[in-house]
Scaffold this active site. Structure first.
Site, short mmCIF file in Angstrom:
data_model
loop_
_atom_site.label_atom_id
_atom_site.label_comp_id
_atom_site.label_asym_id
_atom_site.label_seq_id
_atom_site.Cartn_x
_atom_site.Cartn_y
_atom_site.Cartn_z
N GLY A 197 -11.61 11.20 -1.36
CA GLY A 197 -10.23 11.52 -1.71
C GLY A 197 -9.83 10.82 -2.98
O GLY A 197 -10.42 9.80 -3.35
N GLN A 253 -4.53 7.16 -9.43
CA GLN A 253 -5.79 6.46 -9.66
C GLN A 253 -6.45 6.84 -10.98
O GLN A 253 -7.32 6.13 -11.47
CB GLN A 253 -6.77 6.74 -8.51
CG GLN A 253 -6.34 6.16 -7.19
CD GLN A 253 -7.35 6.48 -6.10
OE1 GLN A 253 -7.28 7.51 -5.46
NE2 GLN A 253 -8.30 5.59 -5.90
N CYS A 280 -12.06 2.24 -1.07
CA CYS A 280 -11.20 2.90 -2.05
C CYS A 280 -11.87 2.84 -3.42
O CYS A 280 -12.40 1.80 -3.80
CB CYS A 280 -9.84 2.20 -2.10
SG CYS A 280 -8.74 2.85 -3.35
N LEU A 281 -11.82 3.95 -4.14
CA LEU A 281 -12.44 4.00 -5.47
C LEU A 281 -11.77 3.02 -6.44
O LEU A 281 -12.38 2.58 -7.40
CB LEU A 281 -12.36 5.42 -6.04
CG LEU A 281 -13.05 6.51 -5.22
CD1 LEU A 281 -12.85 7.87 -5.87
CD2 LEU A 281 -14.52 6.21 -5.07
N HIS A 300 -4.47 7.20 3.62
CA HIS A 300 -4.92 6.35 2.51
C HIS A 300 -4.40 6.89 1.17
O HIS A 300 -3.83 6.14 0.37
CB HIS A 300 -6.45 6.29 2.52
CG HIS A 300 -7.04 5.49 1.40
ND1 HIS A 300 -7.66 4.28 1.61
CD2 HIS A 300 -7.08 5.70 0.06
CE1 HIS A 300 -8.06 3.80 0.44
NE2 HIS A 300 -7.73 4.65 -0.51
N GLU A 301 -4.58 8.19 0.95
CA GLU A 301 -4.17 8.76 -0.34
C GLU A 301 -2.66 8.77 -0.49
O GLU A 301 -2.14 8.57 -1.57
CB GLU A 301 -4.73 10.19 -0.50
CG GLU A 301 -6.25 10.29 -0.47
CD GLU A 301 -6.97 9.32 -1.38
OE1 GLU A 301 -6.43 8.97 -2.45
OE2 GLU A 301 -8.06 8.86 -1.00
N HIS A 355 -1.35 5.57 -1.71
CA HIS A 355 -1.47 5.44 -3.16
C HIS A 355 -0.22 5.95 -3.87
O HIS A 355 0.21 5.39 -4.88
CB HIS A 355 -2.66 6.27 -3.68
CG HIS A 355 -3.97 5.55 -3.63
ND1 HIS A 355 -4.19 4.36 -4.28
CD2 HIS A 355 -5.14 5.85 -3.01
CE1 HIS A 355 -5.45 3.97 -4.07
NE2 HIS A 355 -6.04 4.85 -3.29
#
Ligand code: NI
Length: 170
Positions: A46, A51, A94-95, A136-137, A140
């Site tokens: 995702g 990000q 997480c990226l 999670h997204e 963000h």
């Protein structure tokens, strides 16, 4: 299409709440395509627009088990309408928070509303991995990173590790 640079902790831009998309036009669709390409290149499950330095309410995700297919989904202006239960999501990552995996308390089930690539309203009931991706997204979009939700000790160790890393880079 283009692969975009992913911002990582402690970049302050990641802490900024994002804005609603007012108009789903070609520019937005281009952002979505680039986000999807970036997500597959990493690869990740995702990605939120913030990000890659875009402060808009857009998330892309892929819950396809087949890596070769590269099927992605997008939700524009996503909102969690309701959530149920509580569960520990083990080894979340997480990226934007490289080299860290940790357990996070998440809702078991979420009901999400938003718009697709063409501006059509969508609603999805999610459980398991997809539900974790959504939560999670969407965090963000509110400037929240998963390290905010892990054990204080683990968070502190990670912060120190990054600080040291950045110091050595100078
Ligand atoms: Ni993330």
């Amino acid at each position: 299409m283009a692969i975009l640079e992913i911002l990582t902790y402690p970049n302050k831009f990641l802490r900024q709440p994002t804005k609603k998309v007012q108009n789903i036009d070609g520019d937005i669709q281009k952002i979505i395509d680039n986000m999807a390409e970036t997500m597959f290149a990493v690869p990740g499950l995702g990605l939120a627009a913030i990000q890659v330095g875009i402060d808009k309410n857009i998330i892309v995700y892929s819950d396809s088990q087949d890596d070769d297919k590269k099927v992605y989904n997008v939700i524009i202006n996503p909102q969690i309408i309701s959530s149920y239960g509580e569960i520990i999501h083990e080894n979340e990552g997480c990226l934007s928070v490289p080299d860290l995996r940790a357990d996070v308390k998440r809702a078991k089930q979420v009901f999400v509303e938003g718009f697709d690539r063409d501006g059509k309203p969508i609603n999805i009931e999610a459980e398991g991995l997809l539900s974790f991706i959504f939560q999670h997204e969407m965090d963000h979009l509110n400037g929240i990173l998963f390290i905010d939700k892990i054990s204080p000790l683990k968070r502190e160790l990670y912060k120190r590790r990054i600080k040291k890393l950045l110091k050595n880079e100078k």
